[in-house]
Design a protein around this motif. Structure first.
Motif, PDB file in Angstrom:
ATOM      1  N   GLY A  73      31.179  34.960  36.740  1.00 13.39           N
ATOM      2  CA  GLY A  73      32.158  35.025  35.667  1.00 13.39           C
ATOM      3  C   GLY A  73      33.509  35.526  36.162  1.00 13.39           C
ATOM      4  O   GLY A  73      34.560  35.001  35.779  1.00 13.39           O
ATOM      5  N   ASP A  74      33.486  36.541  37.027  1.00 12.75           N
ATOM      6  CA  ASP A  74      34.731  37.072  37.588  1.00 12.75           C
ATOM      7  C   ASP A  74      35.419  36.030  38.461  1.00 12.75           C
ATOM      8  O   ASP A  74      36.648  35.860  38.414  1.00 12.75           O
ATOM      9  CB  ASP A  74      34.424  38.341  38.391  1.00 12.75           C
ATOM     10  CG  ASP A  74      35.682  39.063  38.865  1.00 12.75           C
ATOM     11  OD1 ASP A  74      36.665  39.094  38.102  1.00 12.75           O
ATOM     12  OD2 ASP A  74      35.684  39.572  40.009  1.00 12.75           O
ATOM     13  N   ILE A  75      34.649  35.311  39.254  1.00 15.13           N
ATOM     14  CA  ILE A  75      35.210  34.255  40.107  1.00 15.13           C
ATOM     15  C   ILE A  75      35.866  33.174  39.247  1.00 15.13           C
ATOM     16  O   ILE A  75      36.983  32.713  39.537  1.00 15.13           O
ATOM     17  CB  ILE A  75      34.103  33.652  40.997  1.00 15.13           C
ATOM     18  CG1 ILE A  75      33.615  34.688  42.017  1.00 15.13           C
ATOM     19  CG2 ILE A  75      34.595  32.398  41.713  1.00 15.13           C
ATOM     20  CD1 ILE A  75      32.298  34.320  42.683  1.00 15.13           C
ATOM     21  N   ALA A  76      35.181  32.760  38.190  1.00 16.25           N
ATOM     22  CA  ALA A  76      35.719  31.708  37.320  1.00 16.25           C
ATOM     23  C   ALA A  76      36.992  32.156  36.621  1.00 16.25           C
ATOM     24  O   ALA A  76      37.892  31.338  36.369  1.00 16.25           O
ATOM     25  CB  ALA A  76      34.654  31.291  36.299  1.00 16.25           C
ATOM     26  N   ARG A  77      37.094  33.440  36.314  1.00 17.30           N
ATOM     27  CA  ARG A  77      38.315  33.951  35.665  1.00 17.30           C
ATOM     28  C   ARG A  77      39.473  34.047  36.657  1.00 17.30           C
ATOM     29  O   ARG A  77      40.616  33.747  36.322  1.00 17.30           O
ATOM     30  CB  ARG A  77      38.041  35.327  35.043  1.00 17.30           C
ATOM     31  CG  ARG A  77      37.251  35.291  33.747  1.00 17.30           C
ATOM     32  CD  ARG A  77      37.200  36.660  33.089  1.00 17.30           C
ATOM     33  NE  ARG A  77      36.478  37.642  33.913  1.00 17.30           N
ATOM     34  CZ  ARG A  77      35.165  37.832  33.841  1.00 17.30           C
ATOM     35  NH1 ARG A  77      34.432  37.102  33.006  1.00 17.30           N
ATOM     36  NH2 ARG A  77      34.572  38.734  34.603  1.00 17.30           N
TER      37      ARG A  77
END
Length: 339
Positions: free
Chosen positions: A136-140
């Motif tokens: 999720g952090d990578i996608a953000r």
């Protein structure tokens, strides 16, 4: 567009041996013989620390594509147990996707690569929540119109569990592909102990013990294990660390905790592909044949390939690169990534 299938992989002798495929997959010989393009993902790679939630930090590397005016999407890659973002199969797949116009993020699990000093608690295979949070952090941080995930071996198991949880956690994941994933950990552990040749267990145990010693050196005030525990076999050391460092009451409860066997994937909502080989000496094929999967989850069992090998010839390149790239590219082009 016709997507490649496992049945298309027909290597020359002696690469028809699952043992040779498996041994070559992570060997120094392969790293030496691979063409330079297999390491292109290292060029301009940006090291990154990723938020795993609850104070957990994971490491990885991001490489932006430069072959197209617009990126096809973001490809996230997971290595296997005791591998890293620099494992040969991760670099080769990442380099191929980069050439095809994908931005690539390679993620280290906790205590893999050089990340032992980042988190005091030990890695174990049930730590899926921090990997979900990390994706999720990578996608953000690197937003993209299309996000696809691929994992190998234990990384394939993590990829399937992340995909299973992605819709409920709001992660914009569009597709997942698992190569030779661990399906039933209890059966896999038994296979390494009882049916696989001795050198497979020796190989994994040597790497695991080295990792545990690195963890102890990073946190000398902690007693992660006793010396007699470190001398045990795979099952014994796993059980000792499960009882000492997790809330699971038994080894079997821990193994069940990251199993994706039977109906575990029946509620998968996003498209996914599972590629394995019938001659894989590490992960028994029986567990794959017992899976109960929805129509949008593809199971592809090749005759040859070993464990995460699929090596085509003496240039050491892998059929997996074409296989993964074709499905990722179909997804980016608006077609189904499922054959």
């Amino acid at each position: 567009m016709t997507l490649p299938s496992g049945r298309d992989f027909r290597p020359p002798w002696p690469l028809t041996s699952g043992h040779i495929q498996t041994m070559l997959s992570s060997s120094g010989v392969r790293r030496t013989l691979l063409p330079r393009r297999a390491y292109r993902v290292l060029e301009g790679a940006e090291p990154a620390t990723i938020d795993g939630g609850d104070g957990v930090r994971l490491t990885g590397a991001y490489t932006a594509q430069k072959t197209q005016a617009e990126s096809r999407g973001l490809a996230v890659l997971f290595h296997g147990w005791e591998g890293s973002v620099d494992s040969t199969y991760v670099l080769q797949t990442g380099s191929r996707l980069l050439d095809d116009g994908w931005d690539v993020f390679r993620l280290n699990f906790r205590d893999h690569g050089d990340s032992h000093a980042l988190n005091e608690a030990l890695f174990h295979s049930c730590r899926v929540d921090e990997v979900v949070h990390a994706v999720g952090d990578i996608a953000r941080r690197w937003p993209s119109r299309c996000v696809a995930l691929a994992g190998f071996s234990l990384g394939g198991n993590f990829a399937l569990r992340v995909a299973l949880r992605a819709p409920a956690t709001g992660i914009p994941l569009n597709y997942a592909l698992a190569v030779c994933p661990i399906i039933d950990p209890g059966e896999g552990l038994f296979s390494l102990e009882e049916t696989a040749p001795w050198f497979y267990q020796a190989y994994f145990m040597n790497k695991w013990r080295h990792s545990l010693r690195a963890k102890q050196a990073a946190f000398p005030h902690r007693e992660y294990f006793e010396l007699q525990e470190l001398r045990q076999n795979l099952r014994g050391l796993t059980e000792a660390l499960v009882l000492r460092h997790t809330d699971f009451g038994s080894l079997q409860a821990y193994l069940d905790g990251y199993s994706v066997a039977g109906r575990a994937l029946a509620d998968m909502q996003i498209p996914a592909t599972i590629l394995t080989a019938r001659d894989d000496p590490v992960i028994p094929v029986d567990a794959f044949e017992k899976l109960e999967l929805p129509n949008h989850v593809e199971l592809d069992i090749a005759t040859y390939g070993g464990h995460c090998g699929f090596i085509r010839g003496w240039d050491m390149t892998s059929f997996c690169d074409d296989y993964i790239a074709a499905r990722f590219n179909a997804l980016a082009g608006g077609s189904s990534p499922i054959a």
